[in-house]
Design an enzyme around this catalytic site. Structure first.
Site, PDB file in Angstrom:
ATOM      1  N   GLU A   1       0.839  -1.195   0.000  1.00 32.52           N
ATOM      2  CA  GLU A   1       0.000   0.000   0.000  1.00 32.52           C
ATOM      3  C   GLU A   1       0.874   1.245   0.000  1.00 32.52           C
ATOM      4  O   GLU A   1       1.936   1.278   0.606  1.00 32.52           O
ATOM      5  CB  GLU A   1      -0.909  -0.014   1.229  1.00 32.52           C
TER       6      GLU A   1
ATOM      7  N   CYS B   1       3.353   8.614   0.818  1.00 32.75           N
ATOM      8  CA  CYS B   1       3.914   7.767   1.867  1.00 32.75           C
ATOM      9  C   CYS B   1       4.185   6.401   1.230  1.00 32.75           C
ATOM     10  O   CYS B   1       3.263   5.769   0.727  1.00 32.75           O
ATOM     11  CB  CYS B   1       2.902   7.669   3.004  1.00 32.75           C
TER      12      CYS B   1
ATOM     13  N   CYS C   1       6.228  -6.475   7.914  1.00 37.39           N
ATOM     14  CA  CYS C   1       7.333  -5.872   8.658  1.00 37.39           C
ATOM     15  C   CYS C   1       7.723  -6.827   9.780  1.00 37.39           C
ATOM     16  O   CYS C   1       6.866  -7.473  10.378  1.00 37.39           O
ATOM     17  CB  CYS C   1       6.900  -4.527   9.242  1.00 37.39           C
TER      18      CYS C   1
ATOM     19  N   CYS D   1       6.174  -3.715  16.282  1.00 36.10           N
ATOM     20  CA  CYS D   1       5.686  -2.683  17.219  1.00 36.10           C
ATOM     21  C   CYS D   1       4.229  -3.011  17.542  1.00 36.10           C
ATOM     22  O   CYS D   1       3.434  -3.272  16.632  1.00 36.10           O
ATOM     23  CB  CYS D   1       5.785  -1.292  16.585  1.00 36.10           C
TER      24      CYS D   1
ATOM     25  N   CYS E   1       1.110  -1.379  15.686  1.00 34.11           N
ATOM     26  CA  CYS E   1       1.196  -1.135  14.247  1.00 34.11           C
ATOM     27  C   CYS E   1       0.669  -2.327  13.466  1.00 34.11           C
ATOM     28  O   CYS E   1       1.143  -3.452  13.633  1.00 34.11           O
ATOM     29  CB  CYS E   1       2.640  -0.838  13.852  1.00 34.11           C
TER      30      CYS E   1
ATOM     31  N   CYS F   1      -1.298   6.491   9.840  1.00 32.89           N
ATOM     32  CA  CYS F   1      -0.085   5.885  10.399  1.00 32.89           C
ATOM     33  C   CYS F   1      -0.427   4.580  11.097  1.00 32.89           C
ATOM     34  O   CYS F   1      -1.323   4.527  11.928  1.00 32.89           O
ATOM     35  CB  CYS F   1       0.536   6.803  11.450  1.00 32.89           C
TER      36      CYS F   1
HETATM   37  N1  SAH Z   1       9.376   1.314  10.329  1.00 31.67           N
HETATM   38  C1  SAH Z   1       9.513   2.736  10.202  1.00 31.67           C
HETATM   39  C2  SAH Z   1       8.599   3.295   9.135  1.00 31.67           C
HETATM   40  C3  SAH Z   1       7.133   3.268   9.480  1.00 31.67           C
HETATM   41  S1  SAH Z   1       6.673   4.902   9.790  1.00 31.67           S
HETATM   42  C4  SAH Z   1       9.316   3.393  11.542  1.00 31.67           C
HETATM   43  O1  SAH Z   1       8.919   2.715  12.468  1.00 31.67           O
HETATM   44  O2  SAH Z   1       9.621   4.570  11.687  1.00 31.67           O
HETATM   45  C5  SAH Z   1       5.116   4.719  10.477  1.00 31.67           C
HETATM   46  C6  SAH Z   1       4.980   5.505  11.756  1.00 31.67           C
HETATM   47  O3  SAH Z   1       3.662   5.302  12.287  1.00 31.67           O
HETATM   48  C7  SAH Z   1       5.945   5.020  12.815  1.00 31.67           C
HETATM   49  O4  SAH Z   1       6.365   6.096  13.604  1.00 31.67           O
HETATM   50  C8  SAH Z   1       5.054   4.098  13.595  1.00 31.67           C
HETATM   51  O5  SAH Z   1       5.551   3.800  14.855  1.00 31.67           O
HETATM   52  C9  SAH Z   1       3.777   4.868  13.619  1.00 31.67           C
HETATM   53  N2  SAH Z   1       2.608   4.063  13.950  1.00 31.67           N
HETATM   54  C10 SAH Z   1       2.481   2.729  13.864  1.00 31.67           C
HETATM   55  N3  SAH Z   1       1.270   2.335  14.270  1.00 31.67           N
HETATM   56  C11 SAH Z   1       0.606   3.454  14.597  1.00 31.67           C
HETATM   57  C12 SAH Z   1      -0.702   3.699  15.061  1.00 31.67           C
HETATM   58  N4  SAH Z   1      -1.569   2.722  15.250  1.00 31.67           N
HETATM   59  N5  SAH Z   1      -1.062   4.974  15.280  1.00 31.67           N
HETATM   60  C13 SAH Z   1      -0.193   6.000  15.058  1.00 31.67           C
HETATM   61  N6  SAH Z   1       1.059   5.828  14.618  1.00 31.67           N
HETATM   62  C14 SAH Z   1       1.458   4.567  14.396  1.00 31.67           C
END
Ligand code: SAH
Length: 342
Positions: free
Chosen positions: A90, A103, A110, A114, A117, A331
């Site tokens: 996506e 984006c 991944c 986390c 996520c 995000c």
């Molecule tokens: N792997 C990289 C790139 C992904 S960026 C990284 O972690 O930076 C995506 C961003 O959205 C990251 O900061 C991630 O932690 C954040 N994110 C993930 N799940 C989210 C959620 N449910 N709500 C808000 N931000 C989230």
């Protein structure tokens, strides 16, 4: 066999020569690719037919078919792209005043896990090749003139460093799409070896670091990557990067209600962030994800309190609204999908 979109503009001459083709055609190829934006060698009508046939077999285009477009009421669009092996990724297009940000994803799934996520909720399937990342960009630019890229889609860019960097260098190349390095932001969850490598590139890409917690106990709970590279090691890498490049790091802090949103967390965060010269913070309220219904979005009051604590301690902080929630494009909402639903 090399893919047309995975070749750096400056490599074309040598690559043509290697294939026994006339290197002077490189200029025509670059015009066809990045002025006429062709996605099929038959459309490169300035080139002779037999030459086009050779290009088709030696340097094919990467197929990334747009299967679905989900539109959000705020104008954000999410494209579901199908790759040649049937995997899907996506990419999200975010219009704003004077900007059109894409984006992009760097992996299918991944491995970082986390907890909040969706992208990591089913693990990693595979990394994308550079030409596939460029193909994502090409699919995006068909829908508007991309002014900015954020590498904040599915995947961890520093866990797919070489291919991600190659793709970004192609997109940044003066004889390629020519998108300015300062308009390209790479976001990492804290894969420490990537910082030194990025600093050594000498390219002015922007760097964001997903922090989400101010101490090891909380960060290791939210982000398993912290067990491998704990917070002090991460912050040391950030300092080193800033000193080497003179470039500002932005810390992303996703606020989760009742988890990392206390005043004490904000105070501790301020202290950590201040240990990195010039660093800034982006506060983002959690976007809801279906695999963790227990993780909740904080209320406005909490966000403002958190902002206030950081600002009063001299940390430059921005409140971000995550866009595209009603299209599952915000995000952390990008996820693995298989053809025919998941
Ligand atoms: N792997 C990289 C790139 C992904 S960026 C990284 O972690 O930076 C995506 C961003 O959205 C990251 O900061 C991630 O932690 C954040 N994110 C993930 N799940 C989210 C959620 N449910 N709500 C808000 N931000 C989230």
């Amino acid at each position: 066999m090399k893919k047309a979109w995975g070749i750096m503009p400056d490599e074309w001459k040598a690559i043509l020569a290697e294939s026994g083709l006339r290197p002077f055609r490189a200029d025509q190829i670059l015009q066809a690719l990045y002025r006429d934006w062709i996605d099929d060698w038959d459309k490169a009508t300035t080139l002779p037919k037999d030459f086009r046939e050779r290009l088709k077999t030696d340097f094919p285009f990467t197929r990334a078919e747009t299967l679905e477009v989900s539109s959000s009421a705020d104008g954000t669009e999410k494209l579901l792209l199908s790759l040649e092996d049937g995997q899907t990724v996506e990419t999200v297009l975010i219009p704003a005043k004077g900007r059109f940000t894409q984006c992009i994803s760097t992996q299918v799934g991944c491995a970082m896990g986390c907890v909040f996520c969706a992208s990591g909720s089913k693990g990693l399937v595979r990394s994308l090749a550079a030409d596939e990342i460029v193909a994502e960009y090409m699919a995006g630019r068909k829908r508007g003139d991309i002014t900015n890229i954020v590498v904040m889609g599915m995947g961890e860019p520093f866990a797919n460093y070489d291919e991600t960097m190659r793709a970004l260098k192609i997109i940044n190349a003066g004889r390629g799409p020519n998108l300015g390095a300062r308009h390209i932001t790479i976001s990492t969850c804290g894969v420490v070896p990537g910082f030194k490598r990025l600093a050594a590139e000498g390219i002015q890409f922007e760097l964001s670091v997903s922090l989400h917690a101010p101490n090891d106990a909380l960060r290791s709970y939210l982000m398993p990557v912290n067990r491998r590279w704990p917070i002090d090691e991460l912050l040391a890498a950030c300092r080193e990067y800033t000193l080497a490049t003179k470039r500002i790091i932005t810390f992303e802090y996703t606020v989760v209600a009742g988890v990392n949103d206390s005043r004490a967390c904000a105070e501790e965060l301020a202290e950590k962030v201040r240990s990195v010269p010039m660093a800034k913070v982006n506060l983002i309220p959690l976007s809801p994800v279906s695999h963790r219904p227990d993780m909740k979005t904080p209320d406005e009051k909490t966000m403002l309190m958190f902002l206030d604590v950081l600002m009063k301690r001299g940390v430059q902080t921005m409140l971000r609204r995550s866009r595209g929630k009603d299209a599952d494009a915000a995000c952390g909402q990008l996820r693995l999908r298989r053809l025919g639903g998941c």
